[in-house]
Design an enzyme around this catalytic site. Structure first.
Site, PDB file in Angstrom:
ATOM      1  N   ARG A  77      -3.116   6.283 -39.457  1.00 31.42           N
ATOM      2  CA  ARG A  77      -2.048   5.278 -39.381  1.00 31.42           C
ATOM      3  C   ARG A  77      -1.090   5.516 -40.542  1.00 31.42           C
ATOM      4  O   ARG A  77      -1.504   5.482 -41.702  1.00 31.42           O
ATOM      5  CB  ARG A  77      -2.659   3.870 -39.447  1.00 31.42           C
ATOM      6  CG  ARG A  77      -1.617   2.790 -39.501  1.00 31.42           C
ATOM      7  CD  ARG A  77      -2.172   1.363 -39.412  1.00 31.42           C
ATOM      8  NE  ARG A  77      -1.040   0.473 -39.557  1.00 31.42           N
ATOM      9  CZ  ARG A  77      -0.862  -0.372 -40.576  1.00 31.42           C
ATOM     10  NH1 ARG A  77      -1.791  -0.505 -41.516  1.00 31.42           N
ATOM     11  NH2 ARG A  77       0.232  -1.093 -40.655  1.00 31.42           N
ATOM     12  N   HIS A 121       7.063  -0.632 -42.851  1.00 37.31           N
ATOM     13  CA  HIS A 121       6.080  -1.005 -43.862  1.00 37.31           C
ATOM     14  C   HIS A 121       6.843  -1.149 -45.183  1.00 37.31           C
ATOM     15  O   HIS A 121       6.621  -0.413 -46.133  1.00 37.31           O
ATOM     16  CB  HIS A 121       4.959   0.037 -43.934  1.00 37.31           C
ATOM     17  CG  HIS A 121       3.708  -0.439 -44.611  1.00 37.31           C
ATOM     18  ND1 HIS A 121       2.450  -0.327 -44.038  1.00 37.31           N
ATOM     19  CD2 HIS A 121       3.506  -1.009 -45.814  1.00 37.31           C
ATOM     20  CE1 HIS A 121       1.538  -0.798 -44.879  1.00 37.31           C
ATOM     21  NE2 HIS A 121       2.159  -1.218 -45.975  1.00 37.31           N
ATOM     22  N   GLU A 166       2.637  -6.628 -41.671  1.00 37.73           N
ATOM     23  CA  GLU A 166       2.508  -7.811 -42.525  1.00 37.73           C
ATOM     24  C   GLU A 166       3.836  -8.531 -42.783  1.00 37.73           C
ATOM     25  O   GLU A 166       4.311  -8.604 -43.934  1.00 37.73           O
ATOM     26  CB  GLU A 166       1.838  -7.450 -43.855  1.00 37.73           C
ATOM     27  CG  GLU A 166       0.450  -6.860 -43.701  1.00 37.73           C
ATOM     28  CD  GLU A 166      -0.242  -6.573 -45.030  1.00 37.73           C
ATOM     29  OE1 GLU A 166       0.360  -6.810 -46.089  1.00 37.73           O
ATOM     30  OE2 GLU A 166      -1.404  -6.117 -45.005  1.00 37.73           O
ATOM     31  N   ASN A 292      -5.053  -6.915 -40.486  1.00 35.23           N
ATOM     32  CA  ASN A 292      -5.352  -6.460 -41.845  1.00 35.23           C
ATOM     33  C   ASN A 292      -6.164  -7.546 -42.531  1.00 35.23           C
ATOM     34  O   ASN A 292      -5.756  -8.715 -42.551  1.00 35.23           O
ATOM     35  CB  ASN A 292      -4.064  -6.222 -42.643  1.00 35.23           C
ATOM     36  CG  ASN A 292      -3.274  -5.027 -42.116  1.00 35.23           C
ATOM     37  OD1 ASN A 292      -3.714  -4.330 -41.209  1.00 35.23           O
ATOM     38  ND2 ASN A 292      -2.112  -4.787 -42.700  1.00 35.23           N
ATOM     39  N   TYR A 294      -8.579  -8.482 -46.069  1.00 26.83           N
ATOM     40  CA  TYR A 294      -9.089  -8.099 -47.391  1.00 26.83           C
ATOM     41  C   TYR A 294      -9.994  -9.142 -48.036  1.00 26.83           C
ATOM     42  O   TYR A 294     -10.946  -8.794 -48.714  1.00 26.83           O
ATOM     43  CB  TYR A 294      -7.913  -7.828 -48.354  1.00 26.83           C
ATOM     44  CG  TYR A 294      -7.190  -6.541 -48.023  1.00 26.83           C
ATOM     45  CD1 TYR A 294      -7.629  -5.322 -48.533  1.00 26.83           C
ATOM     46  CD2 TYR A 294      -6.094  -6.542 -47.170  1.00 26.83           C
ATOM     47  CE1 TYR A 294      -6.975  -4.137 -48.212  1.00 26.83           C
ATOM     48  CE2 TYR A 294      -5.438  -5.366 -46.844  1.00 26.83           C
ATOM     49  CZ  TYR A 294      -5.886  -4.160 -47.369  1.00 26.83           C
ATOM     50  OH  TYR A 294      -5.254  -2.990 -47.049  1.00 26.83           O
ATOM     51  N   GLU A 348      -6.146  -2.398 -41.440  1.00 22.07           N
ATOM     52  CA  GLU A 348      -6.346  -2.186 -42.881  1.00 22.07           C
ATOM     53  C   GLU A 348      -7.546  -2.988 -43.342  1.00 22.07           C
ATOM     54  O   GLU A 348      -7.670  -4.173 -43.031  1.00 22.07           O
ATOM     55  CB  GLU A 348      -5.145  -2.671 -43.709  1.00 22.07           C
ATOM     56  CG  GLU A 348      -3.935  -1.795 -43.666  1.00 22.07           C
ATOM     57  CD  GLU A 348      -2.810  -2.309 -44.562  1.00 22.07           C
ATOM     58  OE1 GLU A 348      -3.083  -2.969 -45.595  1.00 22.07           O
ATOM     59  OE2 GLU A 348      -1.652  -2.054 -44.202  1.00 22.07           O
TER      60      GLU A 348
END
Ligand code: IFM
Length: 445
Positions: A77, A121, A166, A292, A294, A348
Site C-alpha cells: 500500500r 495521504h 484518514e 487504520n 493503533y 494500517e
C-alpha cells in the site's frame, strides 16, 4: 489442538505514504506540497526534520520492492503525491511525475505484489492551499480531476484505489490543532475541510470508476476504541461525543447515515458548507473500506477534575499510545455493524519503539505488539467480520510527520545516513504469518 489460522486467500502487506518515504522533492518537476512548506518552517517538526530525502524511495523503490518480495508479502500500500502529478494541483499533467508510479506499479507486478494505491495521504499541492485548501470546495473539485487522471493512467494494472487516508487527521490536525500541515488553528475551517474531504471522495468515486472501470474504489479511515474514563455520567457523555467526532464523523455519512448528531452539536457545527445533494454524493457505493487502528482513547469529561494516575500504568508505545489490541476487535465489529458485507482491510497497524542501538534489527516489543493485534484481527474474522487483508505500518522507518525521524514504525530499519535497509525481527515475523497464516510468534515473544 489445531492452531488458529488466517485463510490462504487473506492479503498480507505493508504500507507507506509518499511524503513519508519518497524524498526527491524537486525531482522531475514535482511541485511544492503543504508538507514541504510546513516542514521547512522553523519549529513545526521535531529536530527541524523534513521529507526532502526521507527514505529516498523515489530512487530506491526497486530495492524496497525486492524487500517486500523477500518477505513474501502479497501487497504493497503506497500513496501517490498529488504535486508530482499536477505540480500546481490543477492544470497540465506532469508526465515525468506520473511515470514514477507507472514504474513502481510495474515493478510490483513483476514481483507478484498487488499494489493498493491511495490518492491522498496528506501532501496537498501548496498552490491549492494558497487558494483556500480543504476548507474551500474548489479543492474537492480539483481532487476529483486529479484522482481520475491517476486512475486512468494506472487503472489497467491497479485493482484497488483508496481516495483518501484518514480525513479526520487531515481536517483536525491540519486545520483545528495546527499540529500538521498547513498548521492552521481555525475550528470552523476544520469542519469545512472535513466536509469537503468527503465531497472530494464523493466526486472522485464516479470519476475514477469511469476512468478505471475494472478497479475497486474505497477509502481509508482511522478509528480508535473510545471508552469513558469512569462510569460518571459526564464521562459517559464525553465518550459518546468523542466517539461521534472521531469514529463516526466520516463513516456514518459514507454509509448514508448523515453526520452524527451529538458530535455535531458539541462542535457547534452550523453546516453552512453542506450543499444540496452532498449527502447523496458522499454516500456513493464503495467496494472496500480501509481501517487504520493503533490505540484507544480513554475519555475524561473536561467538566470533571483530572483523575490521579492509575496504580498500574498501561503499556505504551514510543508515541505514548496505549497498547490495546482488543480495541481492534471492537473497532472492526463496530465498523462491520455499519458496513455489513463490504470487504474490510486493516490498512494500517503498527508501533513505534526506540531503536536498540546494539542491534537495530532486534524489536521484540514490535513483534509482540503485532502478534497481539494479528490475534485480535483473527478473532474479529472468526466472529464474522468480512476482513480481507492486513497492512502493517510501516514497511520502512520514515518521516513521522511532526515527530520527524524520531519515531520509527518500520519493520525494516533504515539508517538515514547511508539509506541502508535491514530487516527487523518483526519483518521476519510478518513474513512468517503471511506464509503460514499462523499469528503466533515463532520464538519467545
Ligand atoms: O505515520 C502515520 C500515517 O501516515 C497515518 N496513520 C498513522 C501513522 C502513524 O502515526
Amino acid at each position: 489442538m489445531t492452531a488458529r489460522r488466517f485463510p490462504h486467500e487473506f492479503t498480507w502487506g505493508a504500507a507507506t505514504s509518499s511524503y513519508q518515504v519518497e524524498g526527491a522533492v524537486t525531482a522531475d518537476g514535482r511541485g511544492e506540497s503543504i508538507w514541504d512548506r510546513f516542514a521547512h518552517t522553523p519549529g513545526r517538526v521535531a529536530g527541524g526534520d523534513t521529507g526532502d530525502v526521507a527514505c529516498d524511495h523515489y530512487h530506491r523503490y526497486r530495492e524496497d520492492v525486492a524487500l517486500l518480495a523477500e518477505l513474501g508479502l502479497g501487497a504493497y500500500r503506497f500513496s501517490v503525491a498529488w504535486p508530482r502529478v499536477l505540480p500546481d494541483g490543477t492544470g497540465p499533467v506532469n508526465q515525468a511525475g506520473l511515470g514514477f508510479y507507472d514504474r513502481l506499479v510495474d515493478e510490483l507486478l513483476e514481483h507478484g505484489i498487488t499494489p493498493f494505491v491511495t490518492l491522498y495521504h496528506w501532501d496537498l499541492p501548496q498552490a491549492l492551499e494558497d487558494s483556500g485548501g480543504w476548507p474551500a470546495r474548489s479543492t474537492a473539485e480539483a481532487f476529483a480531476e486529479y484522482a481520475s487522471t491517476v486512475a486512468g493512467r494506472l487503472g489497467d494494472r491497479v485493482a484497488h484505489f483508496a481516495t483518501l487516508n484518514e480525513p479526520f487527521v487531515v481536517s483536525h490536525l491540519g486545520y483545528r490543532t495546527g499540529e500538521h500541515a498547513p498548521g492552521r488553528t481555525e475550528p470552523d475551517a476544520a469542519l469545512a475541510a472535513a466536509h469537503h474531504l468527503l465531497v472530494a471522495h464523493g466526486l472522485a468515486v464516479p470519476a475514477m470508476r469511469a476512468a478505471a472501470p475494472r478497479a475497486a474504489v474505497g477509502i481509508v479511515l482511522n478509528f480508535g476504541a473510545t471508552h469513558p474514563a469512569t462510569a460518571h455520567p459526564l464521562d459517559l457523555e464525553a465518550a459518546i461525543v468523542a466517539h461521534d467526532q472521531a469514529n463516526r464523523w466520516f463513516l456514518d455519512p459514507l454509509m448514508g447515515r448523515g453526520y452524527p448528531e451529538e458530535g455535531a452539536r458539541a462542535w457547534g457545527w452550523r453546516r453552512g458548507e453542506v450543499a444540496d445533494g452532498d449527502l447523496e454524493l458522499i454516500a456513493a457505493p464503495i467496494d472496500f473500506l480501509g481501517v487504520n487502528y493503533y490505540t484507544r482513547d480513554v475519555v475524561r469529561s473536561p467538566a470533571l477534575p483530572p483523575l490521579p494516575p492509575p496504580t498500574k500504568a498501561p503499556e505504551r508505545t514510543g508515541m505514548g499510545w496505549e497498547v490495546y489490541p482488543q480495541g481492534l476487535v471492537e473497532v472492526l465489529q463496530l465498523v462491520a455493524s455499519r458496513t455489513g458485507e463490504l470487504p474490510l482491510y486493516v490498512t494500517e497497524n503498527g508501533a513505534a519503539y526506540p531503536v536498540d542501538e546494539r542491534d537495530p534489527t532486534a524489536d521484540p516489543e514490535r513483534v509482540r505488539f503485532l502478534a497481539r493485534h494479528f490475534d485480535a484481527a483473527l478473532t474479529a474474522l472468526e466472529a464474522g467480520v468480512p476482513l480481507r487483508g492486513y497492512f502493517v505500518w510501516s514497511l520502512l522507518d520514515n518521516f513521522e510527520w511532526a515527530h520527524g525521524y524520531a519515531q520509527r514504525f518500520g519493520i525494516v530499519h533504515v539508517d538515514f545516513d547511508t539509506q541502508e535497509r535491514r530487516l527487523r525481527d518483526s519483518a521476519r515475523f510478518v513474513a512468517h504469518v503471511a506464509r503460514s497464516g499462523d499469528p503466533t510468534p515463532v520464538t519467545g515473544a
